[in-house]
Design a protein around this motif. Structure first.
Motif, mmCIF file in Angstrom:
data_model
loop_
_atom_site.group_PDB
_atom_site.id
_atom_site.type_symbol
_atom_site.label_atom_id
_atom_site.label_comp_id
_atom_site.label_asym_id
_atom_site.label_seq_id
_atom_site.Cartn_x
_atom_site.Cartn_y
_atom_site.Cartn_z
ATOM 1 N N HIS A 69 0.863 -1.195 0.000
ATOM 2 C CA HIS A 69 0.000 0.000 0.000
ATOM 3 C C HIS A 69 0.892 1.236 0.000
ATOM 4 O O HIS A 69 1.499 1.549 1.042
ATOM 5 N N GLN B 216 0.319 3.994 2.765
ATOM 6 C CA GLN B 216 0.623 3.645 4.159
ATOM 7 C C GLN B 216 2.108 3.790 4.502
ATOM 8 O O GLN B 216 2.545 3.394 5.595
ATOM 9 N N LEU C 261 -5.703 -6.361 12.884
ATOM 10 C CA LEU C 261 -6.191 -5.786 11.625
ATOM 11 C C LEU C 261 -7.322 -4.752 11.745
ATOM 12 O O LEU C 261 -7.167 -3.608 11.321
ATOM 13 N N TRP D 32 -6.537 -1.734 13.812
ATOM 14 C CA TRP D 32 -5.411 -1.056 13.143
ATOM 15 C C TRP D 32 -5.940 -0.223 11.966
ATOM 16 O O TRP D 32 -5.505 0.924 11.759
ATOM 17 N N ARG E 135 -11.188 -2.993 -1.533
ATOM 18 C CA ARG E 135 -10.274 -3.118 -0.377
ATOM 19 C C ARG E 135 -10.320 -4.526 0.203
ATOM 20 O O ARG E 135 -9.325 -5.211 0.302
ATOM 21 N N HIS F 46 -7.846 -8.232 -0.458
ATOM 22 C CA HIS F 46 -7.373 -9.000 0.701
ATOM 23 C C HIS F 46 -8.301 -10.201 0.927
ATOM 24 O O HIS F 46 -9.495 -10.131 0.632
ATOM 25 N N GLU G 4 -7.222 -12.953 6.180
ATOM 26 C CA GLU G 4 -5.982 -12.511 6.822
ATOM 27 C C GLU G 4 -6.046 -12.741 8.328
ATOM 28 O O GLU G 4 -5.056 -13.149 8.945
ATOM 29 N N ASP H 245 3.281 -5.843 2.111
ATOM 30 C CA ASP H 245 2.092 -5.280 2.753
ATOM 31 C C ASP H 245 2.414 -4.083 3.645
ATOM 32 O O ASP H 245 1.746 -3.870 4.663
HETATM 33 N N1 GUN Z 1 -7.562 -5.533 4.874
HETATM 34 C C1 GUN Z 1 -8.290 -4.492 4.437
HETATM 35 N N2 GUN Z 1 -7.533 -3.391 4.295
HETATM 36 C C2 GUN Z 1 -6.290 -3.739 4.660
HETATM 37 C C3 GUN Z 1 -5.050 -3.032 4.730
HETATM 38 O O1 GUN Z 1 -4.942 -1.841 4.427
HETATM 39 N N3 GUN Z 1 -3.978 -3.752 5.146
HETATM 40 C C4 GUN Z 1 -4.066 -5.057 5.478
HETATM 41 N N4 GUN Z 1 -2.967 -5.707 5.877
HETATM 42 N N5 GUN Z 1 -5.210 -5.742 5.439
HETATM 43 C C5 GUN Z 1 -6.311 -5.098 5.028
#
Ligand code: GUN
Ligand code: ZN
Length: 434
Positions: free
Chosen positions: A79, A82, A93, A96, A204, A232, A235, A322
């Motif tokens: 990203h 970021q 996540l 964050w 996203r 994504h 995760e 990431d």
């Molecule tokens: N899942 C949705 N948005 C994000 C992101 O900005 N970073 C990460 N690691 N996971 C996400």
């Protein structure tokens, strides 16, 4: 031979195939004293110095001592907005995202800010030896214009897209299904296929897009040849539970994307830490890819990625940083953490598999292996020079190492931005450490 021909002499190493498919010994080519011949931004030939040098006549030869030339690294998930919030403390996540990410991304409504960060970001990628990346912008279309304008100036092979996000996010950061479709289309028309740039339709993740938006995204993904889809997947456990609650009619997280036609060749899903066998199978049979993001998975406490399982199912896997969930732009550092993730699962990560993941494996995940990933004749001359003497410790460790495998492994554990002496994109030097 033409006058623009250039030769680079050092140890040279590149991947030829996935060690999982052909065995380690057949997976790479190495020249202890090698020459890489480049003309007009492309690889002409790679070979042993004693064979190539006599053919070169008056061609200028750049020589690097105690150094290794490899293809540029490929980052299959990052990203750029970021960059300034890397190393933000304490959350997993979903918290964050709300605490750090969304307020940071808000600033990209301002194109001048986006241009500043795009410049810092690309410089950082090149300092770390990464020459191609699959990149998230923000919801603002100007964030993607700023990124592509900066990448175009450096003639980099880059893939990026505008984030699609129409729910479960602050109002200041949302679009609508219609505006997302129209803005993405405008960006595709402007940038996709221009020079070495490619566009990725970029929802996203499932929770921040309505069914209507996912549906239009799937339609758009099918409208242009060679377009990417970047999102994504699986995760974090709380994220997966949320997707189940939002899409109860779907059989699982991947099935949401599948239903909306956001799957297939050039669909790249970041993470995939918690997938079931059926999902792995579906990813493999559709030719989709996973971006394995070791530093992020550890930093955000997401979980341990099961590389062998995905390999067994035949899923394409690339390596991602990431950033800013990840903690380094450097793919050697990603490999360092990848090794430890395997160790914690009682598994190994061979250094030649690591090389493959950071180069040719990434190219295959992105369906760009006809252009980048190794030194086959005709590919883009995107390559890096790694310095065995980058630090006193690395230098001393390299003197002790007896085999190429040992040296390569030590590079992946001890290496970082200091290790990257020079970076070339399309045959031009775009970063010099000294
Ligand atoms: N899942 C949705 N948005 C994000 C992101 O900005 N970073 C990460 N690691 N996971 C996400
Ligand atoms: Zn991400």
């Amino acid at each position: 031979m033409t006058s623009t021909l250039k030769a680079y002499r050092a140890a040279i190493l590149h991947s030829l195939a996935d060690p999982a498919e052909v065995g380690v010994e057949q997976s790479y080519q190495y020249f202890d004293d090698g020459v890489l011949l480049v003309d007009d931004g492309r690889v002409v030939e790679v070979g042993a110095a004693e064979q190539l040098l006599p053919k070169l006549g008056g061609v200028e030869v750049r020589e690097y001592r105690n150094a290794l030339i490899t293809p540029g690294f490929i980052d299959t998930h990052i990203h750029y907005p970021q960059t300034g919030m890397i190393a933000s403390y304490g959350e997993q996540l979903l918290d964050w995202l709300n605490t750090y990410t969304f307020p940071t991304e808000r600033q990209f409504a301002d194109k001048a800010h986006a241009a500043d960060v795009a410049g810092i970001f690309l410089k950082e990628l090149l300092r770390n030896g990464t020459t191609t990346a699959l990149v998230f912008g923000t919801v603002h279309k100007q964030s993607v214009d700023a990124f592509f304008e900066a990448a175009e100036k450096l003639d980099l092979r880059m893939i990026a897209g505008k984030v699609l996000m129409d729910r479960n996010a602050p109002d200041y950061l949302t679009d609508t299904p219609e505006s997302a479709y129209a803005d993405s289309k405008e960006l595709i028309e402007r940038w996709h296929g221009k020079g070495r740039l490619h566009y990725a339709v970029t929802p996203r993740f499932a929770p921040t897009s309505s069914p209507e938006q996912l549906s239009l995204a799937g339609q758009l993904f099918g409208e242009y040849p060679d377009l990417y889809m970047h999102t994504h997947l699986s995760e974090n456990r709380a994220e997966i539970d949320w997707v189940k609650a939002l899409f109860p009619e779907r059989s699982g997280y991947l099935d949401v994307y599948d239903h909306y036609k956001l799957i297939g060749q050039r669909a790249v899903f970041a993470h995939g830490v918690h997938l079931c066998d059926e999902e792995c199978q579906r990813l493999a049979e559709t030719g989709s890819a996973i971006a394995f993001c070791p530093t992020s998975n550890l930093f955000l406490g997401s979980g341990l990625f099961d590389l062998e399982r995905l390999e067994k199912h035949g899923v394409r896997v690339g390596l991602g940083t990431d950033v800013g969930g990840g903690t380094s732009f450097n793919q050697l550092q990603s490999l360092n953490e990848a090794y430890k993730i395997m160790q914690l699962q009682g598994k190994k990560l061979d250094p030649f598999k690591s090389l493959y993941l950071a180069t040719l494996g990434g190219a295959r995940a992105l369906y760009l292996d006809h252009k980048i990933g190794n030194f086959d004749a005709g590919k883009d001359a995107d390559f890096i020079v790694l310095d065995y003497d980058a630090t006193p410790l690395l230098s001393y460790r390299m003197q002790q190492a007896k085999t190429l495998a040992e040296r390569l492994f030590a590079l992946t554990i001890l290496g970082d931005d200091r290790t990257v002496k020079e970076t070339f994109a399309a045959g031009r030097s775009v970063h010099q450490r000294d």
